[in-house]
Design a protein around this motif. Structure first.
Motif, PDB file in Angstrom:
ATOM      1  N   CYS A  76      65.100  32.084  12.246  1.00  0.00           N
ATOM      2  CA  CYS A  76      63.650  32.232  12.287  1.00  0.00           C
ATOM      3  C   CYS A  76      62.982  31.185  11.391  1.00  0.00           C
ATOM      4  CB  CYS A  76      63.233  33.634  11.874  1.00  0.00           C
ATOM      5  SG  CYS A  76      63.624  34.040  10.160  1.00  0.00           S
ATOM      6  N   ASP A  77      61.671  31.050  11.540  1.00  0.00           N
ATOM      7  CA  ASP A  77      60.932  30.054  10.751  1.00  0.00           C
ATOM      8  C   ASP A  77      61.012  30.343   9.257  1.00  0.00           C
ATOM      9  OD1 ASP A  77      60.219  28.788  13.071  1.00  0.00           O
ATOM     10  OD2 ASP A  77      58.266  29.795  13.235  1.00  0.00           O
ATOM     11  N   ALA A  78      60.993  31.631   8.888  1.00  0.00           N
ATOM     12  CA  ALA A  78      61.045  31.979   7.462  1.00  0.00           C
ATOM     13  C   ALA A  78      62.387  31.576   6.854  1.00  0.00           C
ATOM     14  CB  ALA A  78      60.801  33.478   7.288  1.00  0.00           C
ATOM     15  N   CYS A  79      63.493  31.906   7.510  1.00  0.00           N
ATOM     16  CA  CYS A  79      64.816  31.580   6.972  1.00  0.00           C
ATOM     17  C   CYS A  79      65.012  30.067   6.887  1.00  0.00           C
ATOM     18  CB  CYS A  79      65.904  32.196   7.848  1.00  0.00           C
ATOM     19  SG  CYS A  79      66.052  33.994   7.695  1.00  0.00           S
ATOM     20  N   ARG A  80      64.626  29.373   7.978  1.00  0.00           N
ATOM     21  CA  ARG A  80      64.804  27.923   7.955  1.00  0.00           C
ATOM     22  C   ARG A  80      63.873  27.257   6.935  1.00  0.00           C
ATOM     23  NH1 ARG A  80      64.124  25.828  13.858  1.00  0.00           N
ATOM     24  NH2 ARG A  80      62.649  27.573  13.943  1.00  0.00           N
ATOM     25  N   GLY A  81      62.696  27.787   6.773  1.00  0.00           N
ATOM     26  CA  GLY A  81      61.778  27.218   5.789  1.00  0.00           C
ATOM     27  C   GLY A  81      62.253  27.424   4.362  1.00  0.00           C
ATOM     28  N   ILE A  82      62.812  28.600   4.057  1.00  0.00           N
ATOM     29  CA  ILE A  82      63.334  28.860   2.706  1.00  0.00           C
ATOM     30  C   ILE A  82      64.556  27.986   2.442  1.00  0.00           C
ATOM     31  CG2 ILE A  82      64.413  30.602   1.239  1.00  0.00           C
ATOM     32  CD1 ILE A  82      62.631  32.686   2.607  1.00  0.00           C
ATOM     33  N   THR A  83      65.419  27.825   3.447  1.00  0.00           N
ATOM     34  CA  THR A  83      66.594  26.967   3.285  1.00  0.00           C
ATOM     35  C   THR A  83      66.177  25.526   2.988  1.00  0.00           C
ATOM     36  OG1 THR A  83      67.878  28.357   4.794  1.00  0.00           O
ATOM     37  CG2 THR A  83      68.682  26.113   4.392  1.00  0.00           C
ATOM     38  N   ALA A  84      65.173  25.046   3.681  1.00  0.00           N
ATOM     39  CA  ALA A  84      64.712  23.669   3.489  1.00  0.00           C
ATOM     40  C   ALA A  84      63.788  23.518   2.293  1.00  0.00           C
ATOM     41  CB  ALA A  84      64.002  23.185   4.745  1.00  0.00           C
ATOM     42  N   GLY A  85      63.299  24.640   1.731  1.00  0.00           N
ATOM     43  CA  GLY A  85      62.409  24.567   0.575  1.00  0.00           C
ATOM     44  C   GLY A  85      60.960  24.332   0.934  1.00  0.00           C
TER      45      GLY A  85
END
Length: 590
Positions: A76-85
């Motif tokens: 999801c966008d939240a997980c990928r966004g947190i992973t990428a910072g």
């Protein structure tokens, strides 16, 4: 693939990927499943064990669009966004560089606002023990009354530096070192995925070097892989990491077992030529003898992971007695502490090896002929030990020259002959400058003989170990000389120390050394105390003369004594000066 790329590729993205922390993972997953997530967590443990990684996975799990979920979907966008910072509501702060009160006040001002992109605001503060006292106080206020949409995750390697008020407001999780088996399994997995062929011994060696840190293990694996290409071998891993090969361990241990100093020096030189640092060699050698000791004391249940050739290792363990191994490890540990501040660590390493060659002469019960070689012929062994002690003494002199402030370099060449030929007891060259003789104080022993049995002397003897310990903390080299002496008597303001070795006495009496010792004695006994020294034989002779005279008191006739006055005849005064007040008894003529 570079190290950074390799680590990022294998950095855990879910709880399931994490190695060695199952108890923590299960607790966090249960809290998420039951919707009982705390407002503050404290993750502490050794470096490289997954504290920051677990914090980021937890941030994704509670903010996952398909959750909160026990495992983040990473899609999801939240997980990928947190992973990428990229998610502004998940903030990672390095407290080592942002440790002031202003940074924490900024956090305190922002936590009141609701998150804009995800479900929870998550603040990950790494190395939190580096915050200042004022910053901790500001953080405490926020932890006391946190908004419901904020989660704090504090990570540290030193939880004892955190205020108790901070710890009490967090759920604490202790991350442990990753076991060798779990590390090796993950390293083999990485090698298979990356197309690297690795020897089992090499992987085990890398896992041991990482000291339980998975991050360090991956870093070392990448370093060794860059050296060996598509194949990782034990020899290549040892060369790249600066360790000592098993054959080098065995050769050194064999020379120490046989007390063969002549074989040790070329071995040390070869290690230096190969680029091995003295401090790393010392550390590895302590581990080696530790493993020998474990194998000797617990031969059935002991597991020594550093062992490569078990039979060879067991044979070496049988060649040493446990008493000797204990003493050797203690000696090496002492020298290892000194090497941290030494300008010539290799010289100190050589001295340490020669020192442990002279330790003990006892038989290593059940040892082979190599272990009992020194004990089988006492006369020869005694001469050999004496020769080794002389060599160690020469090296200690050189070491003392190096330690002195500016004096060692200039006097090394001029004192070379004196180092090879023992100086006479009455006059030995000094260590400080140009070979000048060390002045030795002349001590009148009679007052000390009289005070040998006094309570003050007994108190000094009881506290002498404390004096030695404090001198060792102040300067290890002074302790090395002072430990040869023993306190034999004490007056009101002076302590007499008797030495067996002339060189030890002369070195102790050097002004700089005397100042350190007298300062320590003043701290221990609570009043200014002077140091006096003598040779042990001189003290024994003086004490024996006193014993012979005891009971043979001189009886004098007080012909000219006026008992009504304090004055005594001149010949009585001379007798008192000659024999002492305690040995002169004046009797009335009946």
């Amino acid at each position: 693939m570079s190290h950074i790329a390799l680590y990022r590729a294998w950095r855990p993205q879910t709880f399931q990927d994490m190695v060695g922390q199952r108890h923590i993972i299960q607790t966090l997953q249960n809290a998420i499943r039951e919707n009982r997530v705390s407002h503050a967590y404290l993750f502490n443990g050794p470096r490289g064990t997954g504290k920051t990684t677990a914090a980021k996975v937890l941030a994704k799990a509670v903010n996952c669009e398909r959750g909160p979920a026990e495992e983040p979907c990473n899609e999801c966008d939240a997980c990928r966004g947190i992973t990428a910072g990229h998610i502004m509501d998940v903030v990672e702060i390095d407290a080592a560089s942002n440790r002031g009160i202003d940074e924490i006040r900024d956090i305190r001002d922002k936590v009141r606002y609701a998150p804009s992109e995800v479900r929870y605001k998550v603040y990950i503060i790494d190395e939190v023990h580096m915050l200042t006292s004022e910053a901790f106080n500001a953080l405490l206020k926020t932890l006391e009354e946190p908004p419901g949409h904020v989660i704090f995750i504090l990570a540290t390697t030193e939880p004892h530096k955190l205020p108790a008020t901070i710890i009490s407001r967090c759920q604490r999780f202790d991350f442990r070192q990753v076991s060798l088996e779990e590390q090796s399994e993950r390293l083999f997995e990485i090698c298979r995925e990356e197309g690297i062929e690795a020897e089992e011994d090499a992987i085990a060696y890398i896992a041991r070097l990482s000291e339980g840190g998975m991050r360090d293990a991956i870093s070392l694996l990448e370093q060794v892989a860059a050296f060996g290409g598509s194949r990782i071998t034990l020899d290549g891993a040892v060369d790249v990491t600066g360790g000592m090969a098993a054959d080098q361990f065995y050769a050194l241990a064999e020379a120490i077992r046989d007390r063969n100093v002549a074989a040790i020096m070329p071995l040390v030189e070869s290690l230096t030529q190969a680029g091995k640092s003295a401090d790393k060699c010392m550390e590895n050698l302590i581990f080696y003898f530790r493993d020998l000791l474990v194998l000797k004391l617990a031969p059935q249940g002991a597991v020594t992971e550093r062992v490569v050739d078990a039979e060879r290792f067991r044979g070496m363990a049988d060649a040493f007695s446990s008493e000797r191994l204990f003493k050797m490890i203690d000696t090496l540990n002492t020298y290892q502490s000194d090497m941290k501040h030494a300008s010539q660590p290799q010289t100190l390493f050589e001295v340490a090896l020669m020192k442990i060659c002279t330790i003990g002469n006892e038989s290593a019960g059940g040892a082979g002929s190599g272990g009992d070689a020194a004990a089988s012929s006492p006369p020869a062994a005694s001469a050999e030990v004496q020769r080794l002690r002389q060599q160690v003494e020469i090296l200690e002199r050189k070491l003392e020259q190096l330690i002195q402030n500016g004096g060692g370099a200039g006097s090394g060449a001029g004192d070379g002959g004196a180092a090879r030929q023992p100086a006479s007891p009455s006059r030995r060259p000094g260590f400080g400058g140009g070979g000048a003789a060390v002045s030795r104080s002349t001590v009148k022993l009679d007052p000390f003989v009289a005070a040998a049995g006094s309570p003050g002397t007994g108190q000094v003897r009881m506290k002498w170990n404390e004096v030695l310990h404090r001198v060792k903390e102040a300067r290890i080299t002074v302790h090395a000389w002072l430990v040869d002496g023993e306190p034999v008597a004490a007056t009101d303001s002076t302590i007499l120390v008797a030495f067996k070795n002339t060189m030890h006495r002369e070195t102790t009496e050097r002004p700089a050394h005397r100042e350190i010792i007298e300062r320590v004695m003043q701290d221990v006994f609570g009043n200014p105390v002077k140091l006096a020294t003598c040779m042990l034989k001189e003290w024994q002779n003086a004490a024996s003369r006193s014993g012979e005279q005891e009971g043979e008191t001189l009886e004098l006739q007080p012909d000219a004594i006026d008992t009504g006055e304090e004055q005594r005849p001149q010949w009585v005064e001379e007798a008192v000066k000659l024999f002492g007040e305690d040995l002169v008894v004046i009797k009335e003529d009946n």
